[in-house]
Write an enzyme that holds these catalytic residues in place. Sequence first.
Site, PDB file in Angstrom:
ATOM      1  N   TYR A   1       0.840  -1.205   0.000  1.00  0.00           N
ATOM      2  CA  TYR A   1       0.000   0.000   0.000  1.00  0.00           C
ATOM      3  C   TYR A   1       0.875   1.255   0.000  1.00  0.00           C
ATOM      4  O   TYR A   1       0.884   2.016  -0.944  1.00  0.00           O
ATOM      5  CB  TYR A   1      -0.905   0.012   1.241  1.00  0.00           C
ATOM      6  CG  TYR A   1      -2.242  -0.697   1.114  1.00  0.00           C
ATOM      7  CD1 TYR A   1      -2.390  -1.845   0.350  1.00  0.00           C
ATOM      8  CD2 TYR A   1      -3.367  -0.233   1.790  1.00  0.00           C
ATOM      9  CE1 TYR A   1      -3.613  -2.493   0.248  1.00  0.00           C
ATOM     10  CE2 TYR A   1      -4.598  -0.860   1.695  1.00  0.00           C
ATOM     11  CZ  TYR A   1      -4.717  -1.996   0.926  1.00  0.00           C
ATOM     12  OH  TYR A   1      -5.932  -2.621   0.841  1.00  0.00           O
ATOM     13  N   SER A   2       1.643   1.463   1.110  1.00  0.00           N
ATOM     14  CA  SER A   2       2.371   2.733   1.301  1.00  0.00           C
ATOM     15  C   SER A   2       3.467   2.939   0.261  1.00  0.00           C
ATOM     16  O   SER A   2       4.117   1.991  -0.174  1.00  0.00           O
ATOM     17  CB  SER A   2       3.024   2.770   2.684  1.00  0.00           C
ATOM     18  OG  SER A   2       2.088   2.486   3.675  1.00  0.00           O
TER      19      SER A   2
ATOM     20  N   SER B   1       5.862  -4.687   5.224  1.00  0.00           N
ATOM     21  CA  SER B   1       6.270  -5.624   6.275  1.00  0.00           C
ATOM     22  C   SER B   1       6.548  -7.002   5.683  1.00  0.00           C
ATOM     23  O   SER B   1       5.721  -7.540   4.947  1.00  0.00           O
ATOM     24  CB  SER B   1       5.172  -5.761   7.333  1.00  0.00           C
ATOM     25  OG  SER B   1       4.944  -4.531   7.953  1.00  0.00           O
TER      26      SER B   1
ATOM     27  N   GLU C   1      -7.832  -4.548   8.511  1.00  0.00           N
ATOM     28  CA  GLU C   1      -6.502  -4.348   9.104  1.00  0.00           C
ATOM     29  C   GLU C   1      -6.658  -3.610  10.440  1.00  0.00           C
ATOM     30  O   GLU C   1      -6.048  -3.969  11.448  1.00  0.00           O
ATOM     31  CB  GLU C   1      -5.604  -3.558   8.148  1.00  0.00           C
ATOM     32  CG  GLU C   1      -4.209  -3.331   8.727  1.00  0.00           C
ATOM     33  CD  GLU C   1      -3.268  -2.575   7.790  1.00  0.00           C
ATOM     34  OE1 GLU C   1      -3.745  -1.971   6.809  1.00  0.00           O
ATOM     35  OE2 GLU C   1      -2.050  -2.592   8.068  1.00  0.00           O
TER      36      GLU C   1
HETATM   37  C1  FAD Z   1       5.025  -1.411  12.053  1.00  0.00           C
HETATM   38  C2  FAD Z   1       4.523  -0.883  10.751  1.00  0.00           C
HETATM   39  C3  FAD Z   1       4.211  -1.782   9.742  1.00  0.00           C
HETATM   40  C4  FAD Z   1       3.752  -1.313   8.504  1.00  0.00           C
HETATM   41  N1  FAD Z   1       3.510  -2.228   7.520  1.00  0.00           N
HETATM   42  C5  FAD Z   1       3.090  -1.805   6.303  1.00  0.00           C
HETATM   43  C6  FAD Z   1       2.870  -2.755   5.254  1.00  0.00           C
HETATM   44  O1  FAD Z   1       3.059  -3.960   5.428  1.00  0.00           O
HETATM   45  N2  FAD Z   1       2.475  -2.300   4.058  1.00  0.00           N
HETATM   46  C7  FAD Z   1       2.246  -0.972   3.818  1.00  0.00           C
HETATM   47  O2  FAD Z   1       1.843  -0.660   2.718  1.00  0.00           O
HETATM   48  N3  FAD Z   1       2.477  -0.044   4.791  1.00  0.00           N
HETATM   49  C8  FAD Z   1       2.895  -0.428   6.023  1.00  0.00           C
HETATM   50  N4  FAD Z   1       3.139   0.500   7.021  1.00  0.00           N
HETATM   51  C9  FAD Z   1       3.013   1.927   6.710  1.00  0.00           C
HETATM   52  C10 FAD Z   1       1.843   2.598   7.405  1.00  0.00           C
HETATM   53  O3  FAD Z   1       0.627   2.210   6.847  1.00  0.00           O
HETATM   54  C11 FAD Z   1       2.095   4.115   7.316  1.00  0.00           C
HETATM   55  O4  FAD Z   1       3.245   4.365   8.100  1.00  0.00           O
HETATM   56  C12 FAD Z   1       0.946   4.928   7.853  1.00  0.00           C
HETATM   57  O5  FAD Z   1      -0.163   4.816   6.996  1.00  0.00           O
HETATM   58  C13 FAD Z   1       1.307   6.412   8.041  1.00  0.00           C
HETATM   59  O6  FAD Z   1       1.819   6.945   6.854  1.00  0.00           O
HETATM   60  P1  FAD Z   1       3.251   7.707   6.823  1.00  0.00           P
HETATM   61  O7  FAD Z   1       4.251   6.839   7.542  1.00  0.00           O
HETATM   62  O8  FAD Z   1       3.509   8.056   5.377  1.00  0.00           O
HETATM   63  O9  FAD Z   1       3.057   9.007   7.674  1.00  0.00           O
HETATM   64  P2  FAD Z   1       2.518  10.425   7.173  1.00  0.00           P
HETATM   65  O10 FAD Z   1       1.246  10.253   6.440  1.00  0.00           O
HETATM   66  O11 FAD Z   1       3.636  11.133   6.463  1.00  0.00           O
HETATM   67  O12 FAD Z   1       2.233  11.125   8.554  1.00  0.00           O
HETATM   68  C14 FAD Z   1       3.255  11.772   9.341  1.00  0.00           C
HETATM   69  C15 FAD Z   1       2.566  12.434  10.546  1.00  0.00           C
HETATM   70  O13 FAD Z   1       1.619  13.415  10.070  1.00  0.00           O
HETATM   71  C16 FAD Z   1       0.335  13.151  10.614  1.00  0.00           C
HETATM   72  N5  FAD Z   1      -0.712  13.441   9.609  1.00  0.00           N
HETATM   73  C17 FAD Z   1      -0.708  13.100   8.299  1.00  0.00           C
HETATM   74  N6  FAD Z   1      -1.843  13.540   7.697  1.00  0.00           N
HETATM   75  C18 FAD Z   1      -2.567  14.161   8.669  1.00  0.00           C
HETATM   76  C19 FAD Z   1      -3.838  14.817   8.701  1.00  0.00           C
HETATM   77  N7  FAD Z   1      -4.595  14.918   7.598  1.00  0.00           N
HETATM   78  N8  FAD Z   1      -4.273  15.324   9.889  1.00  0.00           N
HETATM   79  C20 FAD Z   1      -3.526  15.232  11.022  1.00  0.00           C
HETATM   80  N9  FAD Z   1      -2.301  14.632  11.048  1.00  0.00           N
HETATM   81  C21 FAD Z   1      -1.829  14.105   9.900  1.00  0.00           C
HETATM   82  C22 FAD Z   1       0.316  11.666  10.913  1.00  0.00           C
HETATM   83  O14 FAD Z   1      -0.637  11.336  11.897  1.00  0.00           O
HETATM   84  C23 FAD Z   1       1.756  11.455  11.400  1.00  0.00           C
HETATM   85  O15 FAD Z   1       1.880  11.792  12.763  1.00  0.00           O
HETATM   86  C24 FAD Z   1       3.595   0.072   8.275  1.00  0.00           C
HETATM   87  C25 FAD Z   1       3.898   0.988   9.291  1.00  0.00           C
HETATM   88  C26 FAD Z   1       4.371   0.517  10.517  1.00  0.00           C
HETATM   89  C27 FAD Z   1       4.699   1.522  11.583  1.00  0.00           C
END
Ligand code: FAD
Length: 388
Positions: free
Chosen positions: A133-134, A166, A248
Amino acid sequence: MSDSDAFRGEIRAWLEANCPPEMREPVRTDADVCWGGREVKFKNEAQRQWLEACAAKGYTVPDWPREYGGAGMSAAEAKIWREEMARIGARPPLSSFGIWMLGPALLKFGTEEQKHHYLNQIARGEIRWCQGYSEPGSGSDLVSLQTFGEDKGDHWVVNGQKIWTSYADKADWIFCLVRTDKTNKYQGISFLLFDMKSPGVTTKPILLISGNSPFCETFFDNVKVPKDQIVGQLNRGWDVAKYLLGHEREMISGAGGGDRTAAIGAAMNRSAGGVDPILRAELAAFDVDALAYAAMGEKFMDEVKVGKGHPAQSNMMKYAGTELNKRRHELVMASGGSAALEWDSDASDGGSKARNWLRTKANSIEGGTSEVMLNVIAKRILELPGVS
Ligand SMILES: Cc1cc2nc3c(=O)[nH]c(=O)nc-3n(C[C@H](O)[C@H](O)[C@H](O)COP(=O)(O)OP(=O)(O)OC[C@H]3O[C@@H](n4cnc5c(N)ncnc54)[C@H](O)[C@@H]3O)c2cc1C
């Protein structure tokens, strides 16, 4: 004797006869978790036996239909199954993104052929899946994803990059969001399944400060994906993606029961001897909240099973469940004394308390951050104005 008593008796007798003693111990290390897959390495014979015995009965996915590898249990029967597993402290026979996420999406959106093929493999633990996804720059704002699938007639050619995938380096197949129409943001994404051994797929583990690498950067360079490996309609993959995300979030929330939200006060009191009064009060307050959450989780799961849940309820459960789980592990650390901080010793049970505590920090990020969950709750449940 009621039907449910008879069913409980049956399950209890089967578990007694088939769950090896080694599988009734708490999970302590990664090796204790069975993920299945083509390259599965069982920790011991008991782990293999336990998976095979459960898969043969459909107990790895008790509430899936029998024709797709499940045991065809009703919601009430599946609850009895979970309770009886918890009663003897049985480990899940199989941990799997296929079970938690892809399976429910296939049950709703898959063709009959896809259901028979993929669901049976998932139920038997034959294929290990990862979630694509990400992307760099597309996490919370997932719909901005750029990985592109070009239509080549009988197949797509996929190019792009995913991140935080992951266990991508250990997975056999990926369920992946791919843009198939650049002109339409929401209705230009398709949900594709493909083999991680396809030419052009590479993974690069991301090394964490802990020394572990649970996730990867994943690269697609002209990856050929046959047309019948799409789930749902072309360009309507966002519907599948959102439905899967609900599952999820439900899984991460712990709403389905189990250890994550169980009461801890009594156990902490017993293990730590004299607990100071302030900590004792915090433990009691936690237990009240954990019990309330467990009751709410039960109601939520019942509503989900009969299709009556509010669409944004999984966001609420995810927020509440993950914050509760983080609090739980803070209290475990506070009650554990200095041994709880030891990284790798017998006294700290291999550092399991500290490792579990650190792992909970990710709960409020993975599957959608707490801030984003609160936005959704504000907008769609509380109907507050002015939230984007
Ligand atoms: C342990 C772990 C396993 C994972 N496994 C997978 C996986 O298998 N496959 C996969 O595809 N992804 C995976 N992920 C990714 C995960 O889905 C993303 O980390 C998550 O969706 C957040 O996106 P980002 O890291 O890009 O943060 P960002 O979207 O860049 O956010 C950064 C900060 O800004 C804040 N923020 C962003 N937008 C807003 C808003 N509109 N209002 C208020 N605050 C906001 C967020 O809350 C956060 O604090 C995993 C993440 C972790 C930690």
